[in-house]
Design a protein around this motif. Structure first.
Motif, PDB file in Angstrom:
ATOM      1  N   SER A 172      11.619  -2.009   3.151  1.00 24.26           N
ATOM      2  CA  SER A 172      12.657  -1.386   3.985  1.00 24.26           C
ATOM      3  C   SER A 172      12.070  -0.930   5.324  1.00 24.26           C
ATOM      4  CB  SER A 172      13.263  -0.173   3.269  1.00 24.26           C
ATOM      5  OG  SER A 172      13.684  -0.523   1.968  1.00 24.26           O
ATOM      6  N   HIS A 173      10.871  -0.354   5.292  1.00 29.77           N
ATOM      7  CA  HIS A 173      10.196   0.055   6.534  1.00 29.77           C
ATOM      8  C   HIS A 173       9.920  -1.165   7.417  1.00 29.77           C
ATOM      9  CE1 HIS A 173       9.214   4.272   5.470  1.00 29.77           C
ATOM     10  NE2 HIS A 173       9.083   3.815   4.232  1.00 29.77           N
ATOM     11  N   LEU A 174       9.426  -2.253   6.793  1.00 29.54           N
ATOM     12  CA  LEU A 174       9.054  -3.448   7.573  1.00 29.54           C
ATOM     13  C   LEU A 174      10.285  -4.118   8.169  1.00 29.54           C
ATOM     14  CD1 LEU A 174       6.278  -4.930   5.266  1.00 29.54           C
ATOM     15  CD2 LEU A 174       6.005  -3.445   7.254  1.00 29.54           C
ATOM     16  N   GLY A 234       3.948   6.525  -4.286  1.00 30.54           N
ATOM     17  CA  GLY A 234       5.033   6.736  -5.237  1.00 30.54           C
ATOM     18  C   GLY A 234       6.359   6.209  -4.738  1.00 30.54           C
ATOM     19  N   GLU A 235       6.399   5.741  -3.474  1.00 26.82           N
ATOM     20  CA  GLU A 235       7.629   5.151  -2.936  1.00 26.82           C
ATOM     21  C   GLU A 235       7.742   3.682  -3.343  1.00 26.82           C
ATOM     22  OE1 GLU A 235       9.475   6.204   0.579  1.00 26.82           O
ATOM     23  OE2 GLU A 235       7.869   7.522   1.273  1.00 26.82           O
ATOM     24  N   ASP A 236       8.925   3.123  -3.176  1.00 26.14           N
ATOM     25  CA  ASP A 236       9.121   1.711  -3.535  1.00 26.14           C
ATOM     26  C   ASP A 236       9.856   0.955  -2.429  1.00 26.14           C
ATOM     27  OD1 ASP A 236      11.638   2.764  -3.710  1.00 26.14           O
ATOM     28  OD2 ASP A 236      12.035   2.101  -5.765  1.00 26.14           O
ATOM     29  N   ASN A 237       9.800   1.509  -1.197  1.00 24.91           N
ATOM     30  CA  ASN A 237      10.620   0.942  -0.122  1.00 24.91           C
ATOM     31  C   ASN A 237       9.780   0.371   1.026  1.00 24.91           C
ATOM     32  OD1 ASN A 237       9.712   3.288   1.013  1.00 24.91           O
ATOM     33  ND2 ASN A 237      11.714   4.094   1.570  1.00 24.91           N
ATOM     34  N   GLY A 238       8.615  -0.159   0.714  1.00 22.52           N
ATOM     35  CA  GLY A 238       7.762  -0.748   1.753  1.00 22.52           C
ATOM     36  C   GLY A 238       8.481  -1.805   2.562  1.00 22.52           C
ATOM     37  N   LYS A 265       0.836  -1.214   0.000  1.00 22.11           N
ATOM     38  CA  LYS A 265       0.000   0.000   0.000  1.00 22.11           C
ATOM     39  C   LYS A 265       0.868   1.259   0.000  1.00 22.11           C
ATOM     40  CE  LYS A 265      -4.336  -1.446   0.384  1.00 22.11           C
ATOM     41  NZ  LYS A 265      -5.298  -1.118  -0.686  1.00 22.11           N
ATOM     42  N   HIS A 266       1.985   1.181   0.734  1.00 23.83           N
ATOM     43  CA  HIS A 266       2.913   2.316   0.845  1.00 23.83           C
ATOM     44  C   HIS A 266       3.360   2.801  -0.537  1.00 23.83           C
ATOM     45  CE1 HIS A 266       5.884   4.910   2.621  1.00 23.83           C
ATOM     46  NE2 HIS A 266       6.915   4.202   2.206  1.00 23.83           N
ATOM     47  N   HIS A 267       3.392   1.916  -1.507  1.00 22.07           N
ATOM     48  CA  HIS A 267       3.894   2.279  -2.835  1.00 22.07           C
ATOM     49  C   HIS A 267       2.886   3.124  -3.622  1.00 22.07           C
ATOM     50  CE1 HIS A 267       6.836  -1.358  -2.645  1.00 22.07           C
ATOM     51  NE2 HIS A 267       7.088  -0.442  -1.749  1.00 22.07           N
TER      52      HIS A 267
HETATM   53 ZN    ZN Z   1       8.862   4.803   2.426  1.00 19.88          ZN
END
Ligand code: ZN
Length: 137
Positions: A89-91, A83-87, A78-80
């Motif tokens: 990385s957060h997890l 426009g981000e692509d680092n979901g 959902k985070h993407h």
């Molecule tokens: Zn992010």
């Protein structure tokens, strides 16, 4: 109570990296002059963390595989939608946690025999910081 604050800078070559930072934390403790207290080591980001474990290459590889299994890179987060692509990385950062607090005894970082401090990068190739705050007397 006295306080001593330093910032460690990182710019990793790889997207994910595990950087041994025990020497830098030990140096901050010595520089602080604090004999009894604690040191907070905290990543100042939402896609990196700090952890304590063995400085052994096989284990570091296992940790990386374990994190990729639990929080895999994929397009459908959902985070993407932002426009981000680092979901992932957060997890991964949530699994490792962002900070540790360590004892200072007799003016030294008081770690167990095999305990070492690591900075874990999950969205590298950019400037990142870790705060090291020594607190005590
Ligand atoms: Zn992010």
């Amino acid at each position: 109570m006295k306080f001593h604050t330093e910032y460690l800078q990182f710019y990793t070559d790889k997207h994910r990296a595990y950087v041994h930072i025990t020497p830098q934390v030990e140096a901050a403790v010595v520089k602080s002059g604090i004999k009894e207290g604690m040191v907070l080591v905290s990543a100042m980001h939402i896609t990196s963390g700090v952890y304590v474990n063995d400085n052994e290459d096989g284990l570091i590889h296992d940790i990386d595989e374990w994190l990729e299994k639990l929080a895999p890179f994929r397009k459908e987060y959902k985070h993407h939608e932002t426009g981000e692509d680092n979901g992932d990385s957060h997890l991964k950062a949530l699994l490792i946690h962002h900070e540790v607090i360590l004892p200072v005894t007799n003016g030294k970082l008081d770690l167990g025999t095999w305990q070492r401090v690591f900075y874990a990068e999950f969205d590298g190739q950019r400037n990142k910081r870790v705060i090291v705050k020594v607190m005590g007397e």
